[in-house]
Motif scaffolding. Structure first.
Motif, PDB file in Angstrom:
ATOM      1  N   ARG A 181      40.180  48.054  48.971  1.00  0.00           N
ATOM      2  CA  ARG A 181      39.880  46.662  49.341  1.00  0.00           C
ATOM      3  C   ARG A 181      39.885  45.767  48.109  1.00  0.00           C
ATOM      4  NH1 ARG A 181      34.038  44.778  51.251  1.00  0.00           N
ATOM      5  NH2 ARG A 181      33.902  44.470  48.994  1.00  0.00           N
ATOM      6  N   GLU A 182      39.335  46.251  47.013  1.00  0.00           N
ATOM      7  CA  GLU A 182      39.325  45.448  45.795  1.00  0.00           C
ATOM      8  C   GLU A 182      40.733  45.264  45.243  1.00  0.00           C
ATOM      9  OE1 GLU A 182      36.556  43.720  44.577  1.00  0.00           O
ATOM     10  OE2 GLU A 182      36.119  44.321  46.634  1.00  0.00           O
ATOM     11  N   ALA A 183      41.578  46.271  45.411  1.00  0.00           N
ATOM     12  CA  ALA A 183      42.977  46.112  45.000  1.00  0.00           C
ATOM     13  C   ALA A 183      43.665  45.071  45.868  1.00  0.00           C
ATOM     14  CB  ALA A 183      43.698  47.458  45.098  1.00  0.00           C
ATOM     15  N   GLN A 184      43.337  45.063  47.163  1.00  0.00           N
ATOM     16  CA  GLN A 184      43.884  44.048  48.062  1.00  0.00           C
ATOM     17  C   GLN A 184      43.420  42.660  47.629  1.00  0.00           C
ATOM     18  OE1 GLN A 184      42.503  44.289  52.107  1.00  0.00           O
ATOM     19  NE2 GLN A 184      43.784  42.596  52.822  1.00  0.00           N
ATOM     20  N   GLN A 230      45.369  41.490  44.634  1.00  0.00           N
ATOM     21  CA  GLN A 230      46.706  41.073  45.048  1.00  0.00           C
ATOM     22  C   GLN A 230      46.660  39.714  45.728  1.00  0.00           C
ATOM     23  OE1 GLN A 230      48.593  43.460  48.140  1.00  0.00           O
ATOM     24  NE2 GLN A 230      50.600  43.125  47.220  1.00  0.00           N
ATOM     25  N   TRP A 231      45.653  39.502  46.593  1.00  0.00           N
ATOM     26  CA  TRP A 231      45.535  38.199  47.264  1.00  0.00           C
ATOM     27  C   TRP A 231      45.308  37.098  46.224  1.00  0.00           C
ATOM     28  CZ3 TRP A 231      42.002  34.286  47.351  1.00  0.00           C
ATOM     29  CH2 TRP A 231      42.183  33.296  48.317  1.00  0.00           C
ATOM     30  N   ALA A 232      44.389  37.332  45.284  1.00  0.00           N
ATOM     31  CA  ALA A 232      44.058  36.314  44.289  1.00  0.00           C
ATOM     32  C   ALA A 232      45.267  35.943  43.447  1.00  0.00           C
ATOM     33  CB  ALA A 232      42.913  36.809  43.401  1.00  0.00           C
ATOM     34  N   SER A 233      46.172  36.896  43.232  1.00  0.00           N
ATOM     35  CA  SER A 233      47.372  36.609  42.444  1.00  0.00           C
ATOM     36  C   SER A 233      48.311  35.658  43.175  1.00  0.00           C
ATOM     37  CB  SER A 233      48.107  37.908  42.115  1.00  0.00           C
ATOM     38  OG  SER A 233      48.733  38.465  43.256  1.00  0.00           O
ATOM     39  N   SER A 269      57.286  16.942  46.342  1.00  0.00           N
ATOM     40  CA  SER A 269      58.326  17.826  46.852  1.00  0.00           C
ATOM     41  C   SER A 269      58.715  18.877  45.832  1.00  0.00           C
ATOM     42  CB  SER A 269      59.575  16.995  47.214  1.00  0.00           C
ATOM     43  OG  SER A 269      60.056  16.301  46.070  1.00  0.00           O
ATOM     44  N   GLU A 270      58.010  18.901  44.680  1.00  0.00           N
ATOM     45  CA  GLU A 270      58.361  19.853  43.643  1.00  0.00           C
ATOM     46  C   GLU A 270      58.091  21.269  44.104  1.00  0.00           C
ATOM     47  OE1 GLU A 270      56.496  19.006  39.982  1.00  0.00           O
ATOM     48  OE2 GLU A 270      56.996  16.886  40.000  1.00  0.00           O
ATOM     49  N   ASP A 271      58.937  22.184  43.679  1.00  0.00           N
ATOM     50  CA  ASP A 271      58.767  23.589  43.988  1.00  0.00           C
ATOM     51  C   ASP A 271      57.689  24.154  43.078  1.00  0.00           C
ATOM     52  OD1 ASP A 271      58.944  26.220  44.599  1.00  0.00           O
ATOM     53  OD2 ASP A 271      60.960  26.532  43.767  1.00  0.00           O
ATOM     54  N   ASP A 272      56.594  24.665  43.678  1.00  0.00           N
ATOM     55  CA  ASP A 272      55.521  25.210  42.853  1.00  0.00           C
ATOM     56  C   ASP A 272      55.508  26.731  42.889  1.00  0.00           C
ATOM     57  OD1 ASP A 272      52.960  24.308  45.310  1.00  0.00           O
ATOM     58  OD2 ASP A 272      54.569  25.788  45.373  1.00  0.00           O
ATOM     59  N   SER A 273      56.609  27.342  43.290  1.00  0.00           N
ATOM     60  CA  SER A 273      56.634  28.785  43.405  1.00  0.00           C
ATOM     61  C   SER A 273      56.435  29.496  42.071  1.00  0.00           C
ATOM     62  CB  SER A 273      57.951  29.246  44.032  1.00  0.00           C
ATOM     63  OG  SER A 273      59.047  28.832  43.235  1.00  0.00           O
ATOM     64  N   ASP A 274      56.720  28.812  40.954  1.00  0.00           N
ATOM     65  CA  ASP A 274      56.587  29.460  39.658  1.00  0.00           C
ATOM     66  C   ASP A 274      55.165  29.414  39.139  1.00  0.00           C
ATOM     67  OD1 ASP A 274      56.611  26.724  39.341  1.00  0.00           O
ATOM     68  OD2 ASP A 274      57.561  26.805  37.356  1.00  0.00           O
ATOM     69  N   LEU A 275      54.237  28.868  39.942  1.00  0.00           N
ATOM     70  CA  LEU A 275      52.854  28.760  39.507  1.00  0.00           C
ATOM     71  C   LEU A 275      51.966  29.831  40.117  1.00  0.00           C
ATOM     72  CD1 LEU A 275      52.424  24.900  39.739  1.00  0.00           C
ATOM     73  CD2 LEU A 275      52.864  26.261  37.695  1.00  0.00           C
ATOM     74  N   SER A 276      52.566  30.841  40.742  1.00  0.00           N
ATOM     75  CA  SER A 276      51.767  31.878  41.392  1.00  0.00           C
ATOM     76  C   SER A 276      50.890  32.592  40.379  1.00  0.00           C
ATOM     77  CB  SER A 276      52.691  32.892  42.066  1.00  0.00           C
ATOM     78  OG  SER A 276      53.532  33.497  41.122  1.00  0.00           O
ATOM     79  N   GLY A 277      49.693  32.947  40.850  1.00  0.00           N
ATOM     80  CA  GLY A 277      48.773  33.685  40.006  1.00  0.00           C
ATOM     81  C   GLY A 277      47.963  32.840  39.056  1.00  0.00           C
TER      82      GLY A 277
END
Length: 342
Positions: A308-311, A314-317, A327-335
């Motif tokens: 569960r803690e590993a999950q 992963q969610w927090a990332s 409209s900017e793509d923010d996909s590079d801001l993950s994590g």
């Protein structure tokens, strides 16, 4: 940090201030309390940038959601769970607020949270709700009138201090919904397993039970095949310790699962205890829902908690920054939440 202030204009039904809980006082008869679904609290706090080690208090929503107004400052707010809201700005404009992403409220903005069909949902604010700590926690325990605001459910007129954000920071946070594990709720049998006929223990693990309407923060009564004790006398024991997740079985043979506000001792034999990893799932039980149980040993219970803690990691990332009305793509801001701890 600058302060902000929220006024509750309508408390709704069954809503209270909760954090991780009140630990170290069970020997005095004081229950742990705390949020029914600790994972959703962690999610809600992450979505407003509160660090996990801060144990920030949220509003736990259980039925009709609250309505609130910002009296001072600007604050970031987020909902986690099967819930939504409507935000009315100070200029009279309005917009829908969905769960799993934050939004910034300014002075005189008003938020009305929707009705929750069941389970629990959470409203987090920047810095957490800064109500007084009692015995190390802000959690509301209504039966003893401690925590929260005067130990009661939130109500109109309550003032909730929190932390104002920098108005120059226009970023918001968003993430996918948290998903609890599916399948049977995992338990460890006992400690009074011997008070039940062997076939009753098998029946407990092989049967489907229904969640009854007798459900609150203290516990939930189930309905299903009766579990028989080895004798009428075995249906009662000398009161001993119980904990959230304990499954008691009174003389009628119908199990009771104890939840966050449960008492510290009980006189019914305990057929099993829900493992720590699955406790948050109990906070989402709804009347009429089916539930099954699966027995595991201590090693599997420990591994389930690690999983569960590993999950969670992963969610927090996947918590990302977004810029409203961009409209900017923010996909590079993950994590960014994990890396910046903001």
């Amino acid at each position: 940090m600058m302060s902000a202030l929220i006024e509750i204009t309508d408390g709704g039904i069954g809503n209270s201030i909760q954090d991780a809980g009140r630990f170290g006082f069970r020997h005095m008869g004081i229950t742990v309390s705390g949020a029914l679904d600790q994972m959703l609290v962690r999610c809600a706090n992450a979505l407003v940038g509160n660090p996990p080690e801060a144990d920030c208090a949220c509003i736990e929503i259980r039925a009709a959601g609250p309505r609130l107004m910002v009296l001072e400052g600007a604050l970031r707010l987020a909902l986690a769970g099967d819930i939504s809201a409507v935000l009315t700005r100070s200029d009279g404009s309005s917009l829908d607020v969905v769960a799993w992403q934050s939004i910034t409220l300014e002075t005189q903005d008003e938020l009305e949270v929707s009705y929750l069909p069941g389970g629990a949902a959470y409203l987090a604010v920047s810095g957490g709700i800064d109500s007084p700590r009692q015995l190390g926690s802000r959690s509301t325990y209504q039966r003893a009138l401690i925590g929260g605001i005067d130990g009661r459910a939130i109500m109109a007129g309550n003032l909730l201090p929190c932390t104002s954000i920098n108005r120059a920071d226009h970023r918001e946070f968003k993430a996918p919904p948290w998903s609890h594990a599916d399948g049977p709720v995992r338990v460890m049998l006992g400690p009074q397993q011997g008070h039940f006929k062997a076939e009753s223990v098998d029946r407990f693990l092989d049967s489907v039970f229904q969640v009854t309407p007798q459900l609150d923060r203290m516990g939930v009564r189930l309905e299903g095949p009766a579990l028989e004790h080895i004798s009428p006398a075995a249906a009662d024991i000398v009161s001993d310790g119980v904990t959230p997740g304990t499954i008691q079985v009174p003389g009628n043979g119908q199990p009771i699962i104890l939840l966050a506000d449960c008492q510290t001792v009980g006189g019914y034999p305990k057929v099993a205890t829900v493992i720590t990893a699955d406790l948050p799932r109990l906070g989402q039980l709804r009347p009429g829902q089916s539930i099954r149980f699966q027995a595991v040993d201590a090693a599997k219970a420990k591994q389930a908690l690690l999983d569960r803690e590993a999950q969670w990691t992963q969610w927090a990332s996947k918590v990302v920054f977004s810029v409203p009305d961009s409209s900017e793509d923010d996909s590079d801001l993950s994590g960014v939440w994990v890396s910046n701890g903001e």
